[in-house]
Design a protein around this motif. Sequence first.
Motif, short mmCIF file in Angstrom:
data_model
loop_
_atom_site.label_atom_id
_atom_site.label_comp_id
_atom_site.label_asym_id
_atom_site.label_seq_id
_atom_site.Cartn_x
_atom_site.Cartn_y
_atom_site.Cartn_z
N ASN A 9 -8.16 -13.04 -2.25
CA ASN A 9 -7.76 -13.40 -3.60
C ASN A 9 -6.99 -12.29 -4.34
N ARG A 10 -6.39 -11.38 -3.58
CA ARG A 10 -5.62 -10.29 -4.20
C ARG A 10 -4.17 -10.73 -4.35
N PRO A 11 -3.64 -10.63 -5.58
CA PRO A 11 -2.22 -10.99 -5.76
C PRO A 11 -1.30 -9.90 -5.21
N PRO A 260 -13.00 4.02 -1.24
CA PRO A 260 -11.85 3.16 -0.99
C PRO A 260 -11.71 2.06 -2.04
N PHE A 261 -10.46 1.67 -2.27
CA PHE A 261 -10.19 0.70 -3.34
C PHE A 261 -9.44 -0.51 -2.81
N CYS A 262 -9.78 -0.93 -1.58
CA CYS A 262 -9.08 -2.07 -0.98
C CYS A 262 -9.24 -3.34 -1.81
N GLY A 263 -10.41 -3.47 -2.46
CA GLY A 263 -10.71 -4.71 -3.21
C GLY A 263 -9.64 -5.02 -4.24
N GLY A 264 -9.01 -3.97 -4.80
CA GLY A 264 -8.00 -4.20 -5.83
C GLY A 264 -6.61 -3.89 -5.33
N CYS A 265 -6.42 -3.90 -4.02
CA CYS A 265 -5.13 -3.46 -3.47
C CYS A 265 -4.10 -4.58 -3.50
N THR A 266 -3.10 -4.41 -4.34
CA THR A 266 -2.08 -5.43 -4.54
C THR A 266 -0.72 -4.96 -4.03
N ARG A 267 -0.75 -3.99 -3.09
CA ARG A 267 0.49 -3.34 -2.65
C ARG A 267 0.99 -3.82 -1.28
N ALA A 268 2.31 -4.00 -1.21
CA ALA A 268 2.95 -4.21 0.08
C ALA A 268 3.99 -3.11 0.24
N ARG A 269 4.31 -2.78 1.47
CA ARG A 269 5.27 -1.72 1.73
C ARG A 269 6.40 -2.24 2.62
N LEU A 270 7.61 -1.86 2.22
CA LEU A 270 8.78 -2.28 2.98
C LEU A 270 9.36 -1.04 3.65
N THR A 278 1.45 -4.86 5.10
CA THR A 278 0.53 -5.29 4.05
C THR A 278 -0.59 -4.27 3.87
N CYS A 279 -0.55 -3.18 4.63
CA CYS A 279 -1.55 -2.11 4.48
C CYS A 279 -0.91 -0.81 4.93
N LEU A 280 -1.25 0.27 4.25
CA LEU A 280 -0.74 1.59 4.61
C LEU A 280 -1.14 1.95 6.04
N PHE A 281 -2.22 1.38 6.49
CA PHE A 281 -2.72 1.70 7.82
C PHE A 281 -2.35 0.60 8.83
N GLY A 282 -1.29 -0.13 8.51
CA GLY A 282 -0.89 -1.25 9.35
C GLY A 282 -0.49 -0.80 10.74
N ILE A 311 -2.08 -14.70 4.57
CA ILE A 311 -3.07 -14.47 5.63
C ILE A 311 -3.55 -13.01 5.65
N ARG A 312 -3.13 -12.23 4.66
CA ARG A 312 -3.50 -10.82 4.64
C ARG A 312 -5.02 -10.65 4.48
N ASP A 313 -5.60 -9.86 5.36
CA ASP A 313 -7.04 -9.59 5.24
C ASP A 313 -7.33 -8.10 5.38
N ASP A 314 -6.32 -7.24 5.08
CA ASP A 314 -6.48 -5.80 5.28
C ASP A 314 -7.52 -5.21 4.32
N ARG A 315 -8.35 -4.37 4.85
CA ARG A 315 -9.25 -3.54 4.04
C ARG A 315 -9.64 -2.32 4.89
N TYR A 316 -8.59 -1.67 5.39
CA TYR A 316 -8.79 -0.60 6.36
C TYR A 316 -9.73 0.50 5.84
N SER A 317 -9.46 0.99 4.62
CA SER A 317 -10.24 2.14 4.14
C SER A 317 -11.70 1.77 3.92
N GLU A 318 -11.94 0.56 3.47
CA GLU A 318 -13.33 0.13 3.32
C GLU A 318 -14.01 0.04 4.67
FE1 SF4 Z 1 -4.69 -1.26 0.51
FE2 SF4 Z 1 -4.87 -0.88 3.14
FE3 SF4 Z 1 -5.17 1.20 1.46
FE4 SF4 Z 1 -7.08 -0.68 1.62
S1 SF4 Z 1 -6.46 0.71 3.23
S2 SF4 Z 1 -6.22 0.21 -0.27
S3 SF4 Z 1 -5.82 -2.53 1.97
S4 SF4 Z 1 -3.29 -0.03 1.74
#
Ligand code: SF4
Length: 342
Positions: A9-11, A260-270, A278-282, A311-318
């Motif tokens: 549910n993260r925009p 970690p603050f993945c719960g509020g992560c609304t960032r995409a990277r190009l 869809t995640c810094l750790f992609g 379909i994004r489900d990233d929460r790497y840091s958490e």
């Molecule tokens: Fe966002 Fe990925 Fe960092 Fe979590 S680990 S805050 S989902 S970029």
Amino acid sequence: MPILTDTFNRPLRDLRISLTDRCNFRCTYCMPRELFGAEHFFLPGNELLDFDEIERVSRIAAGLGVTKLRLTGGEPLLRRNIDVLISRLATVNGIDDICLTTNGSLLTAKRARELKAAGLNRVTLSLDAIDDRRFKAINDVGFPTSKVLEAIDNATGGGLSPVKVNCVIQRGVNDDQILPMAEAFRHTEVVLRFIEYMDVGATNGWRLDDVVSAREIMDTIRTRHAITRQPATQPGETANRWRYDDGAGEIGIIASVSMPFCGGCTRARLSAIGELYTCLFGLRGHDLRTSLRSGATDADLATLLGSIWNIRDDRYSERRSEETTHRHAGFNSRVEMSYIGG
Ligand code: SF4
Ligand code: SAM
Ligand code: SF4
């Protein structure tokens, strides 16, 4: 249009755009010289998204909810005519904030004024030590602290404020710089933000032991100054904000490892070649460039972007903090920070 959200549910609100994979520094934790030397293959110009393409992706992303753009790299000020790009991005409907992260080496007073005039709102500069010898050793090209301090003044003078300064702390490398850095920016308008050293990419040989946690950093500050935690100003804010009780200003801490603050992560990277992460750790980005260069309509691209975010489900840091071991198979193929931007 309904708001685009991911599986948690993260925009989608922020788009970080890497303008180049090149840099004139060789920070030991980001682009170590042994791996980013003369033999390293950097992207040729025709591989990079051009300004039309960057503007188009930004416009489509804005239509899906993005309000903030951050230009980064590599070193974004190495990209020629960046002010032309900024002036185009500033006209995109829905974008209310355009920022830039830079090492400051090319931010003259004139450049700062030009960027501001083009529509850049703010800059974040990176500075990992006040001590000149230490900073030169970290950037590994002998770039002096005084020049970054000059760039910070140029940014402030040019109206690119509030200026933020990022300082990545590594144990045994620059943890003795926490207090000197804090002192340097007390009683200024600059907001200093300490960053926990992250396990981005695969080239910096990251170990959990090298991380100085937010708690340790704040305890160090507290040995000299009383500070009070401030409420977040925006949802999804990456930095914990603190104020000096004596009115000397604000400091922040980006605790991506320990809090970690993945719960509020609304960032995409190009990436510079148009892959959407869809995640810094992609492990892998989604290729937008092929669609951009093969006649996709704006509607096609919006559908593509929407389907990636949905379909994004990233929460790497958490997940990292939930796991007891911090290295497992697959970690070694992660994208580099200098490639995707911070
Ligand atoms: Fe966002 Fe990925 Fe960092 Fe979590 S680990 S805050 S989902 S970029
Ligand atoms: N070259 C520009 C600069 O240095 O500001 C922009 C790109 S740089 C990749 C963006 C930010 O990422 C910098 O502030 C840098 O210190 C930070 N960074 C790079 N590697 C990091 C790591 N492993 N952990 C935490 N921050 C990192
Ligand atoms: Fe370059 Fe920034 Fe990475 Fe340092 S942190 S090597 S300045 S991209």
